[in-house]
Design an enzyme around this catalytic site. Structure first.
Site, PDB file in Angstrom:
ATOM      1  N   LYS A  13      35.130  51.545  35.399  1.00  0.00           N
ATOM      2  CA  LYS A  13      36.338  50.700  35.333  1.00  0.00           C
ATOM      3  C   LYS A  13      35.979  49.219  35.397  1.00  0.00           C
ATOM      4  CE  LYS A  13      39.556  51.076  38.760  1.00  0.00           C
ATOM      5  NZ  LYS A  13      40.014  49.756  39.231  1.00  0.00           N
ATOM      6  N   SER A  14      35.092  48.849  36.310  1.00  0.00           N
ATOM      7  CA  SER A  14      34.745  47.418  36.454  1.00  0.00           C
ATOM      8  C   SER A  14      34.113  46.883  35.179  1.00  0.00           C
ATOM      9  CB  SER A  14      33.749  47.234  37.608  1.00  0.00           C
ATOM     10  OG  SER A  14      34.382  47.490  38.829  1.00  0.00           O
ATOM     11  N   ARG A  18      35.587  44.070  32.237  1.00  0.00           N
ATOM     12  CA  ARG A  18      34.775  42.901  31.863  1.00  0.00           C
ATOM     13  C   ARG A  18      34.418  42.941  30.375  1.00  0.00           C
ATOM     14  NH1 ARG A  18      34.506  43.912  37.123  1.00  0.00           N
ATOM     15  NH2 ARG A  18      33.926  42.289  38.621  1.00  0.00           N
ATOM     16  N   ARG A 110      49.400  42.176  47.306  1.00  0.00           N
ATOM     17  CA  ARG A 110      47.980  41.929  47.605  1.00  0.00           C
ATOM     18  C   ARG A 110      47.675  40.435  47.636  1.00  0.00           C
ATOM     19  NH1 ARG A 110      44.427  46.134  44.197  1.00  0.00           N
ATOM     20  NH2 ARG A 110      42.807  45.314  45.559  1.00  0.00           N
ATOM     21  N   SER A 153      33.533  39.756  47.747  1.00  0.00           N
ATOM     22  CA  SER A 153      34.442  40.333  46.754  1.00  0.00           C
ATOM     23  C   SER A 153      34.008  39.958  45.352  1.00  0.00           C
ATOM     24  CB  SER A 153      35.873  39.830  47.003  1.00  0.00           C
ATOM     25  OG  SER A 153      36.646  39.969  45.828  1.00  0.00           O
ATOM     26  N   ASP A 302      35.047  51.297  47.313  1.00  0.00           N
ATOM     27  CA  ASP A 302      36.056  52.174  46.698  1.00  0.00           C
ATOM     28  C   ASP A 302      35.824  53.646  47.033  1.00  0.00           C
ATOM     29  OD1 ASP A 302      37.275  49.989  45.567  1.00  0.00           O
ATOM     30  OD2 ASP A 302      36.229  50.169  43.659  1.00  0.00           O
ATOM     31  N   LYS A 329      43.678  46.998  49.728  1.00  0.00           N
ATOM     32  CA  LYS A 329      43.418  47.627  48.423  1.00  0.00           C
ATOM     33  C   LYS A 329      44.752  48.086  47.830  1.00  0.00           C
ATOM     34  CE  LYS A 329      39.067  46.975  48.119  1.00  0.00           C
ATOM     35  NZ  LYS A 329      38.587  46.059  47.080  1.00  0.00           N
ATOM     36  N   ARG A 333      44.275  51.498  52.959  1.00  0.00           N
ATOM     37  CA  ARG A 333      43.556  52.786  52.910  1.00  0.00           C
ATOM     38  C   ARG A 333      43.151  53.275  54.290  1.00  0.00           C
ATOM     39  NH1 ARG A 333      40.232  51.773  47.213  1.00  0.00           N
ATOM     40  NH2 ARG A 333      41.999  52.365  45.897  1.00  0.00           N
ATOM     41  N   ARG A 375      42.929  56.483  44.523  1.00  0.00           N
ATOM     42  CA  ARG A 375      41.757  57.013  45.230  1.00  0.00           C
ATOM     43  C   ARG A 375      42.169  57.874  46.441  1.00  0.00           C
ATOM     44  NH1 ARG A 375      37.942  54.896  42.000  1.00  0.00           N
ATOM     45  NH2 ARG A 375      38.136  52.696  41.503  1.00  0.00           N
TER      46      ARG A 375
HETATM   47  C1  S3P Z   1      36.235  45.349  41.608  1.00  0.00           C
HETATM   48  C2  S3P Z   1      35.887  44.832  42.823  1.00  0.00           C
HETATM   49  C3  S3P Z   1      36.270  45.447  44.106  1.00  0.00           C
HETATM   50  C4  S3P Z   1      36.736  46.891  43.919  1.00  0.00           C
HETATM   51  C5  S3P Z   1      37.677  47.039  42.760  1.00  0.00           C
HETATM   52  C6  S3P Z   1      37.002  46.597  41.475  1.00  0.00           C
HETATM   53  C7  S3P Z   1      35.777  44.651  40.388  1.00  0.00           C
HETATM   54  O1  S3P Z   1      37.323  44.703  44.666  1.00  0.00           O
HETATM   55  O2  S3P Z   1      37.354  47.351  45.092  1.00  0.00           O
HETATM   56  O3  S3P Z   1      38.092  48.384  42.626  1.00  0.00           O
HETATM   57  O4  S3P Z   1      35.801  45.250  39.295  1.00  0.00           O
HETATM   58  O5  S3P Z   1      35.384  43.480  40.503  1.00  0.00           O
HETATM   59  P1  S3P Z   1      37.055  43.419  45.616  1.00  0.00           P
HETATM   60  O6  S3P Z   1      36.376  42.396  44.815  1.00  0.00           O
HETATM   61  O7  S3P Z   1      38.414  42.984  46.060  1.00  0.00           O
HETATM   62  O8  S3P Z   1      36.229  43.959  46.744  1.00  0.00           O
END
Ligand code: S3P
Length: 415
Positions: A13-14, A18, A110, A153, A302, A329, A333, A375
């Site tokens: 996903k990340s 991007r 958030r 983060s 996560d 989150k 959680r 999750r």
């Molecule tokens: C992510 C960073 C994390 C993660 C999120 C995806 C990302 O969050 O929990 O699911 O893709 O950069 P944080 O940067 O808030 O820790």
């Protein structure tokens, strides 16, 4: 019932977020395959399309024609996705876009100050709802800053670096513990002037557009973790997970499984487009408790919901601390885990920044409040494999935020 099979997952996903965003900044056509099928990544796609980026599906590929962002007519709806919201706020600020960002109830609660503070310092003109969505940004001249982030983060780091691409001079960010580093790896691979030294990353103003690229997104380790857990928990199970992202900033869950005594073999690992990828075999073995602290947390943030489920079946004490980020989150959680696991008969104590679990305890079936958190839904579904009685989720459909195929894939593994 045992869990058996070989799986290849849709993309991380990340990296998928991007890949779409950076191809939108690239001048020309990029082709992305194995993009995440989750709703969050669709939110990113729709926001970019609303800003004039041409994105189309061609067979298994998503083809992006980037390089020309424009102001959206309507608000950018980020859905449930914190990554879409925070990264696009930084990216659009850097590109001088006028836009209003909105999202669902969860994203709207958030904290966004963590990115708006550095963006204000860079000179961004904007209006927020007391540090929350909706947020409107106005085209502004940005200046580079040296920012020391109070939180580890990747979303904060990425937002600052993306804004830095459009700011004068150099922008740097220092984080307390290394968070996932896909933004740094991808941007420097695509021609941005970016360097990393220890916990500090520095980017210079973009003098030419990023290069277009072809990318096959590696499988998502955060999704793989649920299936790894299923094979670990159910006696006589064995599973092979193919082509999973093995970047060390993301594999804390597998290192933790090993510390807990899980049976695991790394079949092979290779490098693709600057990221480590690997195949893993995991089979059932009794587990022991583990200690996780603030230095471990960014690498498995996560995966803490599924680690909590595993800990209820592990011998001895598991303590997670330094994980206060879990409270902000998609849901709180820590609260979601404690409330539901107590109902199921687990021995869990809530901490302000984590939890303590003493195991093993038999788990009984229960009605689970997912808090619309994908999750939480997936973690408790896996718990259901070893409960006495059924697990009933109030909103099972929320799994589609990251992995819409979750329930079907799990059913196919049951033998
Ligand atoms: C992510 C960073 C994390 C993660 C999120 C995806 C990302 O969050 O929990 O699911 O893709 O950069 P944080 O940067 O808030 O820790």
């Amino acid at each position: 019932m045992v869990i058996k099979g070989t799986l290849t997952f849709s993309g991380d996903k990340s990296i998928s977020h991007r890949a779409l965003m950076f191809s939108a900044l690239a001048d020309g056509e990029s082709r992305i395959s194995n993009l995440s099928t989750g709703a969050d990544v669709q939110s990113t796609r729709k926001c970019l399309e609303a800003c004039g980026v041409e994105i189309k599906d061609e067979g298994n590929e998503v083809v992006v024609n980037g390089g020309k962002l424009s102001d959206p007519i309507d608000s950018l709806d980020c859905g449930n996705s914190g990554t879409t919201t925070r990264l696009l706020l930084g990216l659009m600020a850097g590109q001088g876009i006028n836009a209003t960002f909105i999202g669902d109830d969860s994203v709207s609660y958030r904290p966004m100050n963590r990115i708006m503070d550095p963006l204000y310092q860079m000179g961004l003109k904007s209006k927020s709802n007391d540090g929350k969505l909706p947020i409107t940004i106005r085209k502004s001249e940005l200046n580079g800053i040296q920012y020391k982030s109070p939180v580890a983060s990747a979303q904060v780091k990425s937002a600052v670096l993306l804004a830095g691409l459009g700011a004068s001079g150099e922008t740097s960010i220092t984080e307390p513990v290394l968070s996932r580093n896909h933004t740094e790896k991808m941007l420097s691979g695509l021609g941005a002037n970016l360097s990393t030294s220890g916990l500090t990353t520095t980017v210079s103003s973009m003098t030419s557009p990023l290069s277009p690229f072809d990318l096959a997104v590696p499988g998502d380790p955060s999704t793989a973790a649920f299936f790894a857990a299923s094979a670990t928990l159910v006696p006589n199970s064995v599973i092979v997970l193919n082509r999973v992202l093995a970047n060390p900033t993301r594999t804390g869950v597998f290192a933790t499984l090993e510390k807990m005594g899980a049976a695991m073999e790394r079949l092979n690992q290779w490098d693709e487009a600057g990221e480590l990828i690997g195949n893993l075999k995991i089979w059932h073995q009794p587990l022991k408790g583990v200690i996780i602290d603030e230095n471990d947390v960014p690498g498995l943030i996560d995966e803490l919901p599924i680690i909590a489920i595993l800990a209820t079946q592990a011998n001895g004490k598991t303590k997670v601390s330094g994980a206060e980020e879990l409270r902000v989150k998609e849901s709180d959680r820590i609260h979601a885990l404690c409330k539901n696991l107590k109902k199921m008969g687990a021995d869990i104590e809530e901490l302000h920044d984590g939890f303590i679990i003493n195991g093993p305890t038999p788990l009984k079936g229960a009605n689970i409040e997912t808090f619309h958190d994908h999750r939480i839904a997936m973690a408790f579904t896996i718990a259901g494999l070893v409960t006495n009685g059924d697990i009933v989720l109030d909103h099972p459909e929320c799994a589609s935020i990251s992995f819409p195929e979750f329930y079907d894939v799990l059913e196919n593994l049951k033998q």
